[in-house]
Design a protein around this motif. Structure first.
Motif, PDB file in Angstrom:
ATOM      1  N   SER A 285       0.561  -1.164  -0.465  1.00 42.95           N
ATOM      2  CA  SER A 285      -0.319   0.083  -0.182  1.00 42.95           C
ATOM      3  C   SER A 285       0.953   1.152   0.018  1.00 42.95           C
ATOM      4  CB  SER A 285      -1.136  -0.226   1.546  1.00 42.95           C
ATOM      5  OG  SER A 285      -1.832   1.100   0.765  1.00 42.95           O
TER       6      SER A 285
ATOM      7  N   MET B 284       5.146   0.080   8.961  1.00 42.52           N
ATOM      8  CA  MET B 284       4.929   1.135   8.169  1.00 42.52           C
ATOM      9  C   MET B 284       6.572   2.064   7.342  1.00 42.52           C
ATOM     10  SD  MET B 284       2.074   0.165   8.942  1.00 42.52           S
ATOM     11  CE  MET B 284       2.050   0.182  10.978  1.00 42.52           C
TER      12      MET B 284
ATOM     13  N   ASP C 147      -6.817  -2.860  -0.908  1.00 42.43           N
ATOM     14  CA  ASP C 147      -7.004  -0.172  -0.907  1.00 42.43           C
ATOM     15  C   ASP C 147      -6.477   0.132  -2.110  1.00 42.43           C
ATOM     16  OD1 ASP C 147      -4.094  -0.596  -0.884  1.00 42.43           O
ATOM     17  OD2 ASP C 147      -4.275   0.458   1.474  1.00 42.43           O
TER      18      ASP C 147
ATOM     19  N   GLU D 117     -10.728  -1.037   2.086  1.00 38.95           N
ATOM     20  CA  GLU D 117     -10.277  -0.982   3.610  1.00 38.95           C
ATOM     21  C   GLU D 117     -10.050   0.426   3.609  1.00 38.95           C
ATOM     22  OE1 GLU D 117      -6.549  -2.778   4.566  1.00 38.95           O
ATOM     23  OE2 GLU D 117      -6.524  -1.793   6.691  1.00 38.95           O
TER      24      GLU D 117
ATOM     25  N   ARG E  28      -3.493   5.308   9.815  1.00 39.87           N
ATOM     26  CA  ARG E  28      -1.822   5.391   8.819  1.00 39.87           C
ATOM     27  C   ARG E  28      -1.334   4.284   9.052  1.00 39.87           C
ATOM     28  NH1 ARG E  28       2.329   9.551   8.414  1.00 39.87           N
ATOM     29  NH2 ARG E  28       1.171   9.602   6.030  1.00 39.87           N
ATOM     30  N   ARG E  29      -1.870   3.146   8.049  1.00 34.38           N
ATOM     31  CA  ARG E  29      -1.174   1.931   8.219  1.00 34.38           C
ATOM     32  C   ARG E  29      -1.599   1.751   6.751  1.00 34.38           C
ATOM     33  NH1 ARG E  29      -2.825  -3.199  12.220  1.00 34.38           N
ATOM     34  NH2 ARG E  29      -4.871  -3.233  10.577  1.00 34.38           N
ATOM     35  N   THR E  30      -2.251   0.737   6.811  1.00 37.28           N
ATOM     36  CA  THR E  30      -3.578   0.210   5.191  1.00 37.28           C
ATOM     37  C   THR E  30      -4.485   1.186   5.435  1.00 37.28           C
ATOM     38  OG1 THR E  30      -3.761  -2.111   5.868  1.00 37.28           O
ATOM     39  CG2 THR E  30      -2.270  -1.555   4.331  1.00 37.28           C
ATOM     40  N   GLY E  31      -5.150   1.184   3.815  1.00 39.84           N
ATOM     41  CA  GLY E  31      -6.491   1.280   3.958  1.00 39.84           C
ATOM     42  C   GLY E  31      -6.214   2.780   2.953  1.00 39.84           C
TER      43      GLY E  31
END
Lengths: 368, 368
Positions: A261, A313, B107, B131, B137-140
């Motif tokens: 991502s 991350m 995502d 997502e 502030r991760r995936t999505g």
């Protein structure tokens, strides 16, 4: 990318690994010291065999179950550098001592009595080494109580006390340090002096064994030290590079991950988190001052800043942001601590040129 | 102690586990919300089946390999709540979607294109959920870009977009919090409002799915939320107790360890370190303020202060020092984070009364 190299997965560069194995063996030979690598880093009998082929006298492990796996696969000289106190483990160690050259750690009178009793009941003699605390405050008899305990163990039937050993890591005067030369010199001197005092009481200490990848070679310079037990050197890692033991180019192990991502300009998420990378060497702890949980090989200004179990991350600096990094891209990350990272993986991939070979981590997750 | 209970090993109190499973299922029922537990905590199909039997509509996993293990053992409704972008994982997911009710996370537009293409090539339709990043502030996909992306995915052949989902943990206004009610309410409101806006564009969003053990039930109060995906609740752990989600008495999982050394009055060393206890929830981090790496059940003033791979160092307070603790004694430690701790163990022991039953952690270490 094929199925076999799906991510995340640990890649071992075999050229670098072979170089690390040779280099440590050559250094030990030059110093006239025995090398008994700790197998905790690779957990693989085939790599232990390579270390023996290069000149190691035997290997070190922490658990009876690790020793059993190694012995099943042909490793015949093993030191379990850990105090065994549970009946089940002691019984297994006594059994194994009938099949290979086995040495067992001990650090207390109570522990020695348990080992002695089990050995006598089996009609065997166990070779033991006494663990000494030289400042880490982990296992090991306190330094100033070691002579008395050595004499007591020496007098016990069923046990043959042949050595003393310590592990201290990069510590000087009780504090973490980057001065490995001073740390190693102190470690070696403490152990050599103690061995002499124990011998003066009539206990024939043959083996004086010290750590470790950061301090072993420095400690080995002390007259009277006979053996080193480094583990991490076989792969090296970011922590060792930070300590100045090696360069990042000496790190044989990396974790191959995929960007899953790219939700913001300064954020990329990869498919490895705390199930993939060990978190026992934390970023930004003194005196290591490591930034992030690993070194991103392909991106000079990216930091593996946060992790959850399956997400890593990356905070991207200007160069990484300009690189066009996108979902699907593959990166390689040198972990802070390779030993506990390998323990998270059932298998690793040996890379030789463009060839990747899957190898099982046979002694992974052996806890007992 | 017999061989089977040698240490270190994870003990699961089945009475407490069953109570936790029932309690969450009852709460979901009362709120009229679907429950889709995340299997990351137990990684065992038999426990997933218990959750389904109690009323869960399906389960959640993070990896295709986890879904495959669960499906092989009879779990037929699985949501892979993770963006799949590697060709190998996508091919496996498409294959699995022909065998069970499978939902896959997405995502990004790039990720959706890969899924769409693979589904079309296989002549299948993949059910997907989008997502949403609600602040972690991760995936999505970023919250303000979600409507456009949902419309684009809705238009793609081979994909059937049926829901949106998020994970945020105990976060409020972007910051960690202990105010779970406010955190959950915000999470639920953000998702419900977004679902309405996406529907207004003609995309028939049926499922609005939120986290998590700390915030799921609070988020579920928001009108429009349809599903929660808590994981940790099945065992609970010290972090959840610190968050106020449960008491320590609700923790079904503990690690049985043995004291291997008592080198000083204030120091005991146990046979579990960072290979036995997860270190991804660190002590003394704000706002958790957990002391040490776990709660020692038998000793009120002992702190699991330091660890190396095979050693856990307990600092003993006055009561623990007066307890007569010695090498060979057995202790139980409730870990800070049970999910990543279970991942370190090939097997756990189900405790029911005085009976202990060994169970394999079948989906442990599944990384791909």
């Amino acid at each position: 990318m094929n199925d076999r190299l799906d991510t995340p997965s640990v890649i071992i560069d075999t050229d670098i690994m072979e170089r690390n194995i040779r280099s440590m063996a050559d250094s030990a030979k030059r110093l006239g010291i025995a090398l008994r690598p700790h197998a905790k880093t690779h957990k693989m009998p085939s790599i232990a065999q390579k270390q023996l082929d290069a000149g190691a006298v035997g290997i070190t492990v922490a658990k009876v179950s690790e020793a059993e796996v190694m012995a099943e696969h042909g490793i015949k000289n093993i030191f379990i550098a850990y105090p065994l106190v549970t009946p089940a483990k002691i019984a297994r160690a006594v059994r194994l001592s009938g099949q290979i050259e086995l040495i067992v750690g001990v650090d207390s009178l109570d522990g020695a009595k348990l080992l002695s009793q089990a050995a006598l009941e089996a009609g065997r003699e166990l070779q033991v080494r006494l663990e000494i605390d030289t400042g880490l405050r982990r296992t090991g008899v306190p330094y100033d109580q070691a002579e008395a305990l050595a004499s007591a163990i020496h007098a016990m039937e069923g046990l043959r006390l042949t050595g003393i050993y310590t592990f201290r890591g990069a510590l000087l005067g009780g504090k973490p340090t980057l001065d490995l030369q001073a740390a190693g010199a102190e470690e070696g001197r403490l152990m050599a002096e103690l061995a002499d005092r124990i011998r003066a009481q009539g206990v024939p200490i043959a083996d004086v064994s010290v750590g470790s990848t950061p301090t072993g070679l420095q400690a080995a310079v002390a007259k009277g030290v006979t053996e080193i037990r480094p583990g991490t050197y076989v792969f090296q890692d970011r922590m060792q590079a930070r300590l100045g033991v090696c360069s990042l180019g000496d790190c044989a192990g990396s974790v191959r991950v995929t960007v899953v991502s790219r939700p913001a300009a300064d954020l990329a998420v990869v498919d490895g988190g705390s199930k993939t990378f060990a978190t026992d060497v934390q970023p930004n702890t003194d005196p290591m001052q490591l930034q992030g949980f690993g070194h991103i090989v392909e991106l000079e200004d990216a930091v593996l800043e946060r992790m959850s179990e399956e997400h890593g991350m990356l905070r991207l600096g200007p160069a990484a942001q300009a690189s066009g990094l996108k979902a699907g891209d593959v990166l390689h990350i040198i972990p802070n601590h390779i030993c506990s990272t390998v323990n998270l993986h059932d298998k690793v991939y040996f890379k030789s040129g463009d060839n990747y070979e899957e190898r099982a981590v046979l002694a992974r997750g052996k806890l007992q």
